[in-house]
Design a protein around this motif. Structure first.
Motif, PDB file in Angstrom:
ATOM      1  N   SER A 133     -35.175   8.653  21.908  1.00  0.00           N
ATOM      2  CA  SER A 133     -35.117   9.891  22.679  1.00  0.00           C
ATOM      3  C   SER A 133     -34.216  10.918  21.994  1.00  0.00           C
ATOM      4  CB  SER A 133     -34.591   9.611  24.096  1.00  0.00           C
ATOM      5  OG  SER A 133     -35.456   8.744  24.786  1.00  0.00           O
ATOM      6  N   TRP A 134     -33.121  10.430  21.429  1.00  0.00           N
ATOM      7  CA  TRP A 134     -32.201  11.349  20.761  1.00  0.00           C
ATOM      8  C   TRP A 134     -32.872  12.022  19.563  1.00  0.00           C
ATOM      9  CZ3 TRP A 134     -28.166  14.068  21.811  1.00  0.00           C
ATOM     10  CH2 TRP A 134     -27.434  14.653  20.772  1.00  0.00           C
ATOM     11  N   HIS A 135     -33.608  11.237  18.783  1.00  0.00           N
ATOM     12  CA  HIS A 135     -34.262  11.794  17.590  1.00  0.00           C
ATOM     13  C   HIS A 135     -35.497  12.636  17.963  1.00  0.00           C
ATOM     14  CE1 HIS A 135     -31.956   9.996  14.321  1.00  0.00           C
ATOM     15  NE2 HIS A 135     -31.860   8.905  15.069  1.00  0.00           N
ATOM     16  N   ALA A 136     -36.206  12.227  19.015  1.00  0.00           N
ATOM     17  CA  ALA A 136     -37.446  12.927  19.365  1.00  0.00           C
ATOM     18  C   ALA A 136     -37.203  14.169  20.223  1.00  0.00           C
ATOM     19  CB  ALA A 136     -38.391  11.976  20.098  1.00  0.00           C
ATOM     20  N   PHE A 137     -36.181  14.092  21.114  1.00  0.00           N
ATOM     21  CA  PHE A 137     -35.984  15.178  22.079  1.00  0.00           C
ATOM     22  C   PHE A 137     -34.558  15.744  22.080  1.00  0.00           C
ATOM     23  CE2 PHE A 137     -38.864  11.935  23.950  1.00  0.00           C
ATOM     24  CZ  PHE A 137     -40.057  12.633  23.847  1.00  0.00           C
ATOM     25  N   LYS A 138     -33.674  15.155  21.261  1.00  0.00           N
ATOM     26  CA  LYS A 138     -32.256  15.551  21.253  1.00  0.00           C
ATOM     27  C   LYS A 138     -31.604  15.320  22.624  1.00  0.00           C
ATOM     28  CE  LYS A 138     -32.829  16.912  17.055  1.00  0.00           C
ATOM     29  NZ  LYS A 138     -32.389  16.029  15.943  1.00  0.00           N
ATOM     30  N   LEU A 139     -32.104  14.292  23.326  1.00  0.00           N
ATOM     31  CA  LEU A 139     -31.580  13.913  24.641  1.00  0.00           C
ATOM     32  C   LEU A 139     -31.401  12.398  24.692  1.00  0.00           C
ATOM     33  CD1 LEU A 139     -33.996  16.073  26.841  1.00  0.00           C
ATOM     34  CD2 LEU A 139     -31.590  16.582  26.365  1.00  0.00           C
ATOM     35  N   ASN A 140     -30.559  11.945  25.630  1.00  0.00           N
ATOM     36  CA  ASN A 140     -30.344  10.504  25.762  1.00  0.00           C
ATOM     37  C   ASN A 140     -31.543   9.786  26.368  1.00  0.00           C
ATOM     38  OD1 ASN A 140     -27.778  10.440  24.624  1.00  0.00           O
ATOM     39  ND2 ASN A 140     -26.764  10.848  26.582  1.00  0.00           N
ATOM     40  N   ASN A 141     -32.376  10.517  27.105  1.00  0.00           N
ATOM     41  CA  ASN A 141     -33.571   9.945  27.709  1.00  0.00           C
ATOM     42  C   ASN A 141     -34.754  10.881  27.471  1.00  0.00           C
ATOM     43  OD1 ASN A 141     -32.589   7.491  29.280  1.00  0.00           O
ATOM     44  ND2 ASN A 141     -31.191   9.070  30.039  1.00  0.00           N
ATOM     45  N   PRO A 142     -35.960  10.326  27.402  1.00  0.00           N
ATOM     46  CA  PRO A 142     -37.127  11.173  27.137  1.00  0.00           C
ATOM     47  C   PRO A 142     -37.390  12.148  28.279  1.00  0.00           C
ATOM     48  CG  PRO A 142     -37.812   8.936  27.694  1.00  0.00           C
ATOM     49  CD  PRO A 142     -36.326   8.895  27.528  1.00  0.00           C
ATOM     50  N   VAL A 143     -37.970  13.290  27.952  1.00  0.00           N
ATOM     51  CA  VAL A 143     -38.352  14.247  28.984  1.00  0.00           C
ATOM     52  C   VAL A 143     -39.465  13.628  29.827  1.00  0.00           C
ATOM     53  CG1 VAL A 143     -37.678  16.244  27.596  1.00  0.00           C
ATOM     54  CG2 VAL A 143     -40.015  15.360  27.439  1.00  0.00           C
ATOM     55  N   GLN A 144     -39.584  14.087  31.059  1.00  0.00           N
ATOM     56  CA  GLN A 144     -40.492  13.468  32.026  1.00  0.00           C
ATOM     57  C   GLN A 144     -41.925  13.379  31.501  1.00  0.00           C
ATOM     58  OE1 GLN A 144     -39.651  12.057  34.919  1.00  0.00           O
ATOM     59  NE2 GLN A 144     -41.785  11.447  35.219  1.00  0.00           N
ATOM     60  N   GLU A 145     -42.404  14.429  30.856  1.00  0.00           N
ATOM     61  CA  GLU A 145     -43.793  14.480  30.392  1.00  0.00           C
ATOM     62  C   GLU A 145     -44.109  13.391  29.374  1.00  0.00           C
ATOM     63  OE1 GLU A 145     -46.894  17.720  28.380  1.00  0.00           O
ATOM     64  OE2 GLU A 145     -44.737  18.145  28.494  1.00  0.00           O
ATOM     65  N   PHE A 146     -43.071  12.985  28.601  1.00  0.00           N
ATOM     66  CA  PHE A 146     -43.295  12.008  27.529  1.00  0.00           C
ATOM     67  C   PHE A 146     -42.668  10.644  27.843  1.00  0.00           C
ATOM     68  CE2 PHE A 146     -43.957  16.020  25.411  1.00  0.00           C
ATOM     69  CZ  PHE A 146     -44.954  15.756  24.481  1.00  0.00           C
ATOM     70  N   ARG A 147     -42.245  10.429  29.079  1.00  0.00           N
ATOM     71  CA  ARG A 147     -41.535   9.188  29.398  1.00  0.00           C
ATOM     72  C   ARG A 147     -42.430   7.959  29.220  1.00  0.00           C
ATOM     73  NH1 ARG A 147     -37.693   9.436  34.405  1.00  0.00           N
ATOM     74  NH2 ARG A 147     -36.708  10.789  32.855  1.00  0.00           N
ATOM     75  N   ALA A 148     -43.607   7.991  29.789  1.00  0.00           N
ATOM     76  CA  ALA A 148     -44.519   6.839  29.675  1.00  0.00           C
ATOM     77  C   ALA A 148     -44.918   6.598  28.218  1.00  0.00           C
ATOM     78  CB  ALA A 148     -45.758   7.063  30.539  1.00  0.00           C
ATOM     79  N   LEU A 149     -45.155   7.685  27.478  1.00  0.00           N
ATOM     80  CA  LEU A 149     -45.530   7.546  26.063  1.00  0.00           C
ATOM     81  C   LEU A 149     -44.365   6.996  25.252  1.00  0.00           C
ATOM     82  CD1 LEU A 149     -47.536  10.864  25.588  1.00  0.00           C
ATOM     83  CD2 LEU A 149     -48.460   8.534  25.610  1.00  0.00           C
ATOM     84  N   SER A 150     -43.144   7.391  25.581  1.00  0.00           N
ATOM     85  CA  SER A 150     -41.968   6.881  24.877  1.00  0.00           C
ATOM     86  C   SER A 150     -41.826   5.376  25.094  1.00  0.00           C
ATOM     87  CB  SER A 150     -40.708   7.600  25.352  1.00  0.00           C
ATOM     88  OG  SER A 150     -40.749   8.974  25.025  1.00  0.00           O
TER      89      SER A 150
END
Length: 443
Positions: A133-150
């Motif tokens: 999540s940090w590398h893909a979104f610069k966040l500790n957790n994935p954004v809601q739209e990509f959570r299942a895909l993550s």
């Protein structure tokens, strides 16, 4: 985090404590592609000594040792296999206080040269999700739209740092539609870059080690080591050495129960190698098949490679009127078969595969007598439990020299065993529940 990431962090933290420093990435790939002399030249340039050129690896060894033996040096070799020819691990090539950091999948290489080891474990799911999540979104957790895909990414990578590195660079800043398409493709076929990197470890194996690796990847992953070794073409001692080599190279692991395990992505790489070379065939579990595939429909070149394991039979699939050769009265088998597990089969007799070491025909209710065991000179175990129609044990059993395990549990119509059995090899004989048994072999 992965080996390379850890090595980079250590390098960045301590490099200014040395006169000169060098971080060489992908050493094995570069030495294979460009040759060791080219790599030595790169090492020399990185250590700021451009006064000479290296024309051969032998000349490079002497020049590096001569020019740098008085300097305090830090060198990181990422994914290395040729320590002696590059940095002379067993000799004092560099000055006092120098440090060499090595990353490799080959544990034996570190043991051979007496290198202190620090093992990097696979990520657990929470660590993996946070890092991705940090590398893909610069966040500790994935954004809601990509959570299942993550979560699909985490499941696919199964903690392997290499997979995360490839996927985060491949999916970052892409649309949701792109993620779905790429993940669908990768779940059906290994990503080419992951395949290429993992295959380097396979390419470094000898012929026997490659054969054992491919066998585990295609047939015996998850099996007890002693059972898996029945599938290998090599001798017992060669198989033991081959398994240890694969463990040292982090291609397989062994559970506390002695089962051989392999990461799914490494297994997929092995299966693709076999598929591309058209040397084997792996059929799905029977319970996953919409219809059974008769042996007669297999191409002739696969018959000796085919290994039938029927342990997943579901009673609903077993049709009493089936004409399929798996379930018919006489079971044709590949000549090279070493292990047969066919509970709930309808067979009455077995054709002659002389290499069979293990036969399990539990709940085969039509089996009335055991086969002539002289036709199976390699047989070590015969399991005929709950065979309600079994009434006769072939007299050849008393002459068999390798049979170690016999089980006739709950064979309620079995009346007698042969008067003598070769107990020199026999270690286990089970006859519980044989209520009509009248004659028992002399101990």
């Amino acid at each position: 985090m992965g080996k390379t990431t850890v090595a980079k962090a250590v390098f960045n933290r301590i490099y200014n404590e040395f006169e000169t420093s060098c971080f060489l990435e992908n050493v094995r790939e570069k030495s294979t592609k460009d040759g060791l002399a080219k790599l030595q030249e790169l090492l020399k340039e990185s250590l700021k000594d451009n006064s000479i050129s290296i024309s051969s690896s032998d000349r490079g060894i002497n020049l590096i040792k001569h020019r740098l033996q008085c300097k305090k040096i830090l060198i990181v070799l990422d994914d290395e296999e040729q320590l002696q020819n590059l940095v002379g691990v067993r000799e004092n090539w560099f000055g006092s206080g120098s440090r060499i950091i090595i990353t490799t999948r080959n544990e034996w290489l570190l043991t051979k040269y007496g290198v202190k080891r620090c093992k990097v474990d696979l990520f657990d799911d929470n660590e993996a999700l946070q890092l991705f999540s940090w590398h893909a979104f610069k966040l500790n957790n994935p954004v809601q739209e990509f959570r299942a895909l993550s979560h699909r990414v985490i499941k696919y990578a199964q903690g392997l740092p290499l997979a995360f590195q490839v996927l985060r660079s491949h999916l970052c800043q892409r649309s949701k539609k792109y993620w779905v398409s790429e993940l669908d493709d990768m779940e059906s076929k290994l990503h080419q870059k992951i395949h290429d990197v993992l295959k380097r470890s396979f390419d470094g194996l000898d012929k026997n080690q490659k054969s054992i690796f491919l066998n585990i990847a295609c047939f015996s992953k998850g099996y007890d080591k002693s059972i898996a070794m029945d599938y290998f073409e090599s001798s017992k001692s060669q198989s033991e050495c081959g398994i240890e080599a694969l463990i040292e190279r982090s291609l397989i692991t062994k559970s506390k129960y002695n089962n051989l395990l392999m990461h799914d992505l490494i297994q997929e790489m092995g299966r693709e190698i076999v598929t591309n070379n058209i040397e084997g065939i792996l059929l799905p579990k029977v319970s996953d098949m919409h219809g059974l595939i008769p042996i007669r429909d297999l191409d002739d070149k696969f018959r000796d490679l085919y290994d039938f394991i029927g342990q997943e039979f579901d009673q609903k699939i077993v049709d009493q009127e089936s004409k399929d050769p798996y379930l018919g009265e006489c079971l044709p088998l590949p000549r090279s078969l070493v292990r047969l597990e066919l509970p709930y089969g309808l067979i009455k007799q077995i054709e002659e595969p002389k290499n069979l070491k293990f036969i399990d025909l539990r709940y085969c209710t039509k089996l009335k007598k055991t086969p002539n065991l002289s036709l199976f000179p390699s047989l070590e175990a015969l399991i005929l439990e709950d065979c309600g129609s079994l009434i006769e044990v072939h007299p050849s059993i008393k002459f068999h020299e390798r049979l170690a395990k016999l089980s006739f549990k709950r064979c309620q119509n079995l009346k007698s065993l042969t008067r003598s059995i070769n107990f020199q090899s026999l270690r286990s004989l089970k006859i519980q529940g044989c209520s009509k048994l009248e004659k028992f072999p002399v101990m």
